[in-house]
Scaffold this active site. Sequence first.
Site, short mmCIF file in Angstrom:
data_model
loop_
_atom_site.label_atom_id
_atom_site.label_comp_id
_atom_site.label_asym_id
_atom_site.label_seq_id
_atom_site.Cartn_x
_atom_site.Cartn_y
_atom_site.Cartn_z
CG HIS A 17 -7.23 -98.98 33.55
ND1 HIS A 17 -8.44 -99.16 34.18
CD2 HIS A 17 -7.48 -99.15 32.22
CE1 HIS A 17 -9.37 -99.45 33.30
NE2 HIS A 17 -8.82 -99.46 32.09
CG HIS A 63 -14.57 -96.11 30.30
ND1 HIS A 63 -15.81 -96.73 30.25
CD2 HIS A 63 -13.67 -97.05 29.89
CE1 HIS A 63 -15.66 -97.98 29.85
NE2 HIS A 63 -14.38 -98.20 29.62
O1 G3P Z 1 -7.34 -99.69 27.33
C1 G3P Z 1 -7.22 -100.85 28.10
C2 G3P Z 1 -8.46 -100.94 28.88
O2 G3P Z 1 -8.64 -99.68 29.40
C3 G3P Z 1 -9.62 -101.29 28.03
O3 G3P Z 1 -10.77 -101.30 28.76
O4 G3P Z 1 -13.00 -100.43 29.09
O5 G3P Z 1 -11.20 -99.81 30.65
O6 G3P Z 1 -11.24 -98.85 28.37
P1 G3P Z 1 -11.58 -100.03 29.24
CA CA Z 2 -9.17 -97.72 28.14
#
Ligand code: G3P
Ligand code: CA
Length: 340
Positions: free
Chosen positions: A56, A98
């Site tokens: 992630h 992000h």
């Molecule tokens: O894409 C899954 C997760 O990353 C969604 O949350 O805010 O970290 O992009 P975010």
């Molecule tokens: Ca994401």
Amino acid sequence: MPESKKAHAARGLPACALLVVASLIQGACSFGSETRGADAPDSTGEGTPVPILIAHRGASAYAPEHTIASYELGIEQGADYIEPDLQITSDGVLIALHDLTLERTTNVEEVFPDRFREVEARGVVTRVWPANDFTLDEIRTLDAGSWFDPSFAGAVIPTLHEVAELARGRAGLFIETKAPEVYGNLGHDMEAQLLSALAELGLGDPGQDQATPIIIQSFSAASLELLRYEHGTLLPLTLLISGQEAAAEWLSPDGLARAAEFVTGVGPAKNLLMADPAVVDRAHEVGLTVVPWTFRARNPGDDFTTVQVEMVHFLEKIGVDGIFTDNPDLFPRAPAGGGS
Ligand code: G3P
Ligand code: CA
């Protein structure tokens, strides 16, 4: 998108493409095997081991999110996919970032002190530096590493192309269209740009590079419908779901059946699956994979002593198909049901 527009867009696809979309969606439901069949493209990539490990924002517990250092570490820690979120520069370049704005993860306030915008929320005015106010060359002057740790000073925000070249042959890309409507209002077309970039990279079709599978994800159902119906992509698509309202819309039996018309998987916030683990069986019944987020060693869910215990619970007891984690090294790699 209104039903009539979806049907019209779908009618615009060649019949063979519709058949392939249907087979992709069906193919997404071969659970329980150790690897996906090489002859059956699906939403986790051909031949990709399941459950899948998604780094992630890279290995973002250990390196600044969405930097080459973070993605590289994620791959070294065994990720099947690395996860770039997308933003667009003022000169139209897709970058991995992000936030819509630059101030949280760069030194933009020091480098461009006057280039802020003031935004007001609940009576409080704050200064923000939107990524879309800056060219790629300007963004490249920013330090995207020091905020995380001084040892990462000089890290830069990478382009999607750079992330893809890093991953090529080593891991897949689980790419998120972030705030595509915002960029649409600014005159950009994130969906078209993404598909064009993937085609340029030789990654635009399912299975085109089996060592670099592509999945596109979004919180925006409209963005995914555009990708499937307007642009006719055959790539696997995952609908992200956060909050009770979206859960009520998409995680009911009817909602999942509607989602299965245009996506191959859902990505609920993990708390939604803790509240209703039966979502996984319901999703599998209509051929959807389930990949929750986000698993972090620094704050495992309330019911778990460690993130490893939490991930095992989701994989073994709830039966999810993969996991987004900031800690790829802690992913329990043994096949689900196959022992420790
Ligand atoms: O894409 C899954 C997760 O990353 C969604 O949350 O805010 O970290 O992009 P975010
Ligand atoms: Ca994401």
